[in-house]
Scaffold this motif. Sequence first.
Motif, mmCIF file in Angstrom:
data_model
loop_
_atom_site.group_PDB
_atom_site.id
_atom_site.type_symbol
_atom_site.label_atom_id
_atom_site.label_comp_id
_atom_site.label_asym_id
_atom_site.label_seq_id
_atom_site.Cartn_x
_atom_site.Cartn_y
_atom_site.Cartn_z
ATOM 1 N N LYS A 55 13.157 -8.214 8.815
ATOM 2 C CA LYS A 55 12.475 -8.897 8.643
ATOM 3 C C LYS A 55 10.711 -9.016 8.001
ATOM 4 N N ALA A 56 10.206 -8.335 8.075
ATOM 5 C CA ALA A 56 8.564 -7.590 7.401
ATOM 6 C C ALA A 56 9.052 -8.084 5.935
ATOM 7 N N VAL A 57 10.642 -7.904 5.769
ATOM 8 C CA VAL A 57 10.855 -7.453 4.100
ATOM 9 C C VAL A 57 10.644 -8.760 3.111
ATOM 10 N N SER A 58 11.859 -9.582 4.547
ATOM 11 C CA SER A 58 11.917 -11.316 4.066
ATOM 12 C C SER A 58 10.230 -11.986 4.527
ATOM 13 N N GLU A 59 9.205 -11.671 5.294
ATOM 14 C CA GLU A 59 8.236 -12.574 5.149
ATOM 15 C C GLU A 59 7.083 -12.110 3.777
ATOM 16 N N LEU A 60 7.198 -10.416 3.466
ATOM 17 C CA LEU A 60 6.512 -10.096 2.501
ATOM 18 C C LEU A 60 6.848 -10.890 1.570
ATOM 19 N N MET A 61 8.006 -10.925 1.432
ATOM 20 C CA MET A 61 8.767 -11.518 0.222
ATOM 21 C C MET A 61 8.155 -12.998 -0.140
ATOM 22 N N ARG A 62 8.079 -13.672 1.375
ATOM 23 C CA ARG A 62 7.898 -15.061 0.848
ATOM 24 C C ARG A 62 6.187 -15.346 0.675
ATOM 25 N N ILE A 63 5.263 -14.436 1.341
ATOM 26 C CA ILE A 63 3.898 -14.890 0.429
ATOM 27 C C ILE A 63 3.443 -13.629 -0.037
ATOM 28 N N LEU A 64 4.221 -13.000 -0.847
ATOM 29 C CA LEU A 64 3.423 -12.238 -2.066
ATOM 30 C C LEU A 64 3.252 -13.060 -2.886
ATOM 31 N N SER A 65 1.824 -12.442 -3.784
ATOM 32 C CA SER A 65 1.786 -13.582 -5.083
ATOM 33 C C SER A 65 2.778 -12.708 -6.478
ATOM 34 N N ASN A 66 2.170 -13.013 -7.445
ATOM 35 C CA ASN A 66 2.864 -12.605 -9.150
ATOM 36 C C ASN A 66 2.089 -11.895 -9.255
ATOM 37 N N ASP A 67 0.792 -11.909 -8.914
ATOM 38 C CA ASP A 67 -0.573 -11.032 -9.626
ATOM 39 C C ASP A 67 -1.058 -10.824 -8.365
ATOM 40 N N GLY A 68 -2.101 -9.581 -8.501
ATOM 41 C CA GLY A 68 -3.089 -9.057 -7.057
ATOM 42 C C GLY A 68 -2.894 -7.964 -7.142
ATOM 43 N N ASP A 69 -3.523 -7.622 -6.102
ATOM 44 C CA ASP A 69 -3.524 -5.854 -5.587
ATOM 45 C C ASP A 69 -2.943 -5.924 -4.105
ATOM 46 N N LEU A 70 -1.969 -5.474 -3.781
ATOM 47 C CA LEU A 70 -1.584 -5.544 -2.370
ATOM 48 C C LEU A 70 -1.874 -4.003 -2.087
ATOM 49 N N LYS A 71 -2.578 -3.746 -0.872
ATOM 50 C CA LYS A 71 -3.246 -2.858 -0.171
ATOM 51 C C LYS A 71 -1.758 -2.192 0.484
ATOM 52 N N ILE A 72 -1.233 -1.242 1.179
ATOM 53 C CA ILE A 72 -0.383 -0.804 2.015
ATOM 54 C C ILE A 72 -0.981 0.282 2.632
ATOM 55 N N TYR A 73 -0.947 0.284 4.021
ATOM 56 C CA TYR A 73 -1.676 1.641 4.905
ATOM 57 C C TYR A 73 -0.269 1.852 6.621
ATOM 58 N N ALA A 74 -0.333 3.396 6.140
ATOM 59 C CA ALA A 74 0.422 3.938 6.683
ATOM 60 C C ALA A 74 -0.031 4.241 8.041
ATOM 61 N N GLN A 75 0.605 3.931 9.523
ATOM 62 C CA GLN A 75 -0.386 4.351 10.551
ATOM 63 C C GLN A 75 0.689 4.873 11.329
ATOM 64 N N LYS A 76 0.848 5.133 12.867
ATOM 65 C CA LYS A 76 1.944 5.191 13.399
ATOM 66 C C LYS A 76 2.852 4.407 13.556
#
Length: 364
Positions: A198-219
């Motif tokens: 579900k998170a994968v599908s939502e990310l594919m919907r909102i991600l743009s063709n350019d610009g930075d993505l920041k990923i934070y790994a939390q517990k």
Amino acid sequence: MKLTIMRSAFLDGLQTVQNVVSSKGVLQILSNALLQAKDGKLSITTTDLDIAERCEVECEVEREGSTTLPVRRLVGMIRELPEGKVLVEVNDQDEATVQSGSSFYKIIGLPTRDYPPIPATEGKFCYRIDQGAFREMLRKTSYAVSQDETRRVLNGVLMAFKENKLTLVATDGRRLALVEHEIEFPPEAETEMILPIKAVSELMRILSNDGDLKIYAQKNQAVFELGTTMLSSKLIDGVYPNYRQVIPAACDERVVIERDALLAALRRVSVVTTDKCNATRLTFSANQLIVSINTPEVGEGRDVVPVKYGGKEISIIFNPEFVMDPLKNMDDDEVFIEMNDGHSPALIKCGIPFLYVLMPLRIS
């Protein structure tokens, strides 16, 4: 809370986050969006307790404050308004009025104290990758995620940060898709996480063709920040299978084939498949591929595709949908199919660090 906001900006913000809200929410407040007005911005947040999404929209804040309002009903209201400025005012009882031109709405909300806490964009380390590159990685793997809920660790995409590479893997036990992308991070930041579909599908919907993505790994969760939008998701708990052991170490035969030609042939032949019989035979011989199917209750289908191949004749049977899935999500003109024989796993590759392992069907 009192603010003025452009109708189009308000609608875009609401539509960005409304997909997270479940229509079967057990808690009424999970049907609401958290609205917070401060410092010239309206922050709009939704959550289903597993995923949370927030975006920020510029506005004129006359009186700071916050409330929660039914997001789908609010979207319906704002969608029907004419373009222009929208005045939103909320009293101490979380009753909101929405005005634009001659239109007026009153909508009843719920207090913010009952809204679940939302993760912050922070963690031990921030991984950075281009939004378009990450979306392409998800597109090239997510279709192979397992739908079998009894195998929970396979119900998501593995994200492995190892050796200055991000590797994404998805498998359902019958096929496996893997793609890699080089990024920089220190050795101590190496980690693995399983992101739910579900998170994968939502990310594919909102991600743009350019610009930075920041990923934070939390517990037990990951947070993704892209521009003025944030998405957080709980991770799937468990150990992902050793996917490397199912990838053939070497293949004796290699076929070069036009991706569109193979995809078109599979689509044509698949017309005669049924739910009970979808086994499609691929027969490779000198510079030729015959795609065929024989369905007793429907009929037969056959097509011939030119290929670059000079090895031994190999006849192998696949589920045609499993062959078409990676082809539909590639951009290369040519793809490579590597095999040893008609009974061992086959590999589909292209010009980028991507591979797709497909198990053949065994028909008696």
